[in-house]
Motif scaffolding. Sequence first.
Motif, short mmCIF file in Angstrom:
data_model
loop_
_atom_site.label_atom_id
_atom_site.label_comp_id
_atom_site.label_asym_id
_atom_site.label_seq_id
_atom_site.Cartn_x
_atom_site.Cartn_y
_atom_site.Cartn_z
N ALA A 117 0.83 -1.21 0.00
CA ALA A 117 0.00 0.00 0.00
C ALA A 117 0.86 1.26 0.00
O ALA A 117 0.52 2.26 -0.64
N ASP A 118 1.99 1.21 0.70
CA ASP A 118 2.87 2.37 0.79
C ASP A 118 3.74 2.54 -0.45
O ASP A 118 4.16 3.67 -0.76
N ARG A 119 4.02 1.43 -1.15
CA ARG A 119 4.91 1.48 -2.31
C ARG A 119 4.28 0.76 -3.52
O ARG A 119 4.83 -0.21 -4.03
N VAL A 126 2.11 -9.59 -4.65
CA VAL A 126 1.88 -9.84 -3.22
C VAL A 126 1.38 -11.27 -3.05
O VAL A 126 0.43 -11.69 -3.70
N MET A 127 2.03 -12.01 -2.13
CA MET A 127 1.64 -13.39 -1.83
C MET A 127 1.28 -13.49 -0.35
O MET A 127 2.09 -13.15 0.52
N LEU A 128 0.07 -13.93 -0.06
CA LEU A 128 -0.43 -13.96 1.31
C LEU A 128 -0.81 -15.38 1.72
O LEU A 128 -1.47 -16.09 0.95
N VAL A 129 -0.40 -15.78 2.92
CA VAL A 129 -0.81 -17.06 3.49
C VAL A 129 -1.50 -16.79 4.82
O VAL A 129 -0.86 -16.34 5.77
N ASN A 130 -2.79 -16.98 4.86
CA ASN A 130 -3.59 -16.76 6.07
C ASN A 130 -3.25 -15.44 6.76
O ASN A 130 -2.90 -15.41 7.95
N SER A 190 -7.93 0.69 5.79
CA SER A 190 -8.33 1.89 5.06
C SER A 190 -7.49 2.12 3.81
O SER A 190 -7.96 2.75 2.85
N ASP A 191 -6.27 1.61 3.82
CA ASP A 191 -5.35 1.86 2.71
C ASP A 191 -5.25 0.70 1.72
O ASP A 191 -4.45 0.77 0.77
N LEU A 192 -6.03 -0.35 1.90
CA LEU A 192 -5.93 -1.50 1.00
C LEU A 192 -6.22 -1.12 -0.45
O LEU A 192 -5.67 -1.73 -1.38
N ALA A 193 -7.05 -0.12 -0.65
CA ALA A 193 -7.40 0.29 -2.02
C ALA A 193 -6.20 0.83 -2.78
O ALA A 193 -6.23 0.93 -4.01
N ARG A 194 -5.14 1.17 -2.06
CA ARG A 194 -3.93 1.66 -2.73
C ARG A 194 -3.10 0.53 -3.33
O ARG A 194 -2.14 0.78 -4.06
N ILE A 195 -3.48 -0.70 -3.04
CA ILE A 195 -2.72 -1.85 -3.54
C ILE A 195 -3.22 -2.23 -4.93
O ILE A 195 -4.37 -2.61 -5.11
N THR A 196 -2.35 -2.11 -5.91
CA THR A 196 -2.70 -2.40 -7.30
C THR A 196 -1.91 -3.58 -7.85
O THR A 196 -2.19 -4.04 -8.96
N ALA A 197 -0.93 -4.06 -7.12
CA ALA A 197 -0.09 -5.16 -7.60
C ALA A 197 -0.89 -6.46 -7.67
O ALA A 197 -1.84 -6.67 -6.90
N PRO A 198 -0.53 -7.37 -8.57
CA PRO A 198 -1.16 -8.70 -8.60
C PRO A 198 -1.03 -9.36 -7.23
O PRO A 198 -0.04 -9.17 -6.52
N LEU A 199 -2.04 -10.15 -6.87
CA LEU A 199 -2.09 -10.72 -5.52
C LEU A 199 -2.55 -12.17 -5.59
O LEU A 199 -3.50 -12.50 -6.31
N ILE A 200 -1.88 -13.04 -4.83
CA ILE A 200 -2.32 -14.42 -4.68
C ILE A 200 -2.55 -14.68 -3.20
O ILE A 200 -1.70 -14.33 -2.37
N GLY A 221 -10.99 -5.42 -0.71
CA GLY A 221 -10.46 -4.10 -0.41
C GLY A 221 -9.37 -3.62 -1.34
O GLY A 221 -9.24 -2.41 -1.56
N VAL A 222 -8.59 -4.53 -1.92
CA VAL A 222 -7.50 -4.10 -2.80
C VAL A 222 -8.06 -3.65 -4.15
O VAL A 222 -9.14 -4.06 -4.56
N SER A 223 -7.30 -2.82 -4.82
CA SER A 223 -7.71 -2.33 -6.14
C SER A 223 -7.15 -3.17 -7.28
O SER A 223 -7.47 -2.92 -8.45
N SER A 224 -6.34 -4.14 -6.96
CA SER A 224 -5.75 -4.99 -8.00
C SER A 224 -6.83 -5.70 -8.80
O SER A 224 -7.84 -6.17 -8.25
N THR A 225 -6.60 -5.78 -10.10
CA THR A 225 -7.52 -6.51 -10.97
C THR A 225 -7.01 -7.92 -11.25
O THR A 225 -7.60 -8.65 -12.04
#
Length: 263
Positions: A117-119, A126-130, A190-200, A221-225
């Motif tokens: 979100a900051d960068r 972005v890769m997220l596990v739980n 509140s800042d998740l919408a600033r995230i545009t990077a691909p996400l898994i 919440g993220v803006s990534s498509t």
Amino acid sequence: MAPSIPDPGTDVTAPLTIPARPELTGGRRIGVLLSHGFTGSPASMRPWGEHLGALGYGVAVPLLPGHGTTWRELNTRRWSDWYAALTRAFEALRAEHDAVVVGGLSMGGALVLRLAADRPDEVAGVMLVNPAIATRRLDVRLLPVLKHVVASFPAIANDIKKPGVDERGYDRTPLKAIHSLLQAWPSLRSDLARITAPLIYFRSAEDHVVDDSSEPLVLDGVSSTDVTRVALPESFHVATLDHDAPLIFEQSSAFVARVTGVA
């Protein structure tokens, strides 16, 4: 590919650094930053990092402040300490690589979301596990008071379905430190919408640490498509060391290659 068995002399709780091998990644230097969770250690991310490193990616798994020592030491640390350490690791990777993908488990997921979100122009994926950015637990509402009365709660570490596996986390959960984590959540959401990077997003079918309230907040919440959800049917919270770890390794490898343009 199954998680690797470390050499008996390896300190699996120590930070992990693997140099990039651009000859394996189409001539490009690709970095991957992985963050462990609250009360955990790099041990929970080491097999994942080693798998990505074997493919030629430059990997960094820092030891977050207050971890790898004692839970009492962790109770003197706060969200700002963990985020600062992760930011330094990210900047070091960015200085030496053409692109950097970030990934995290549990609190580590929250930290890399904050980073993305900051960068938004610097994080390639972005890769997220739980990941943990919310909770329904009623006792959490009492933390502002309890943290001054009780130093710790029972451990949250080692929520792993696979027998005989140890993430090398603490045997207690320090309350002042975890309250700091919870205080960081509202601004992050509140800042998740600033995230545009691909996400898994990898999600265990049964998780005794992070409930399902975080998932819709992140995915909606993220803006990534470019968002992919991967179910982990045979794992508990620390899925990076559990039965579904090979699935995480396989899917994340393909994800990093795709979002960074590696052939």
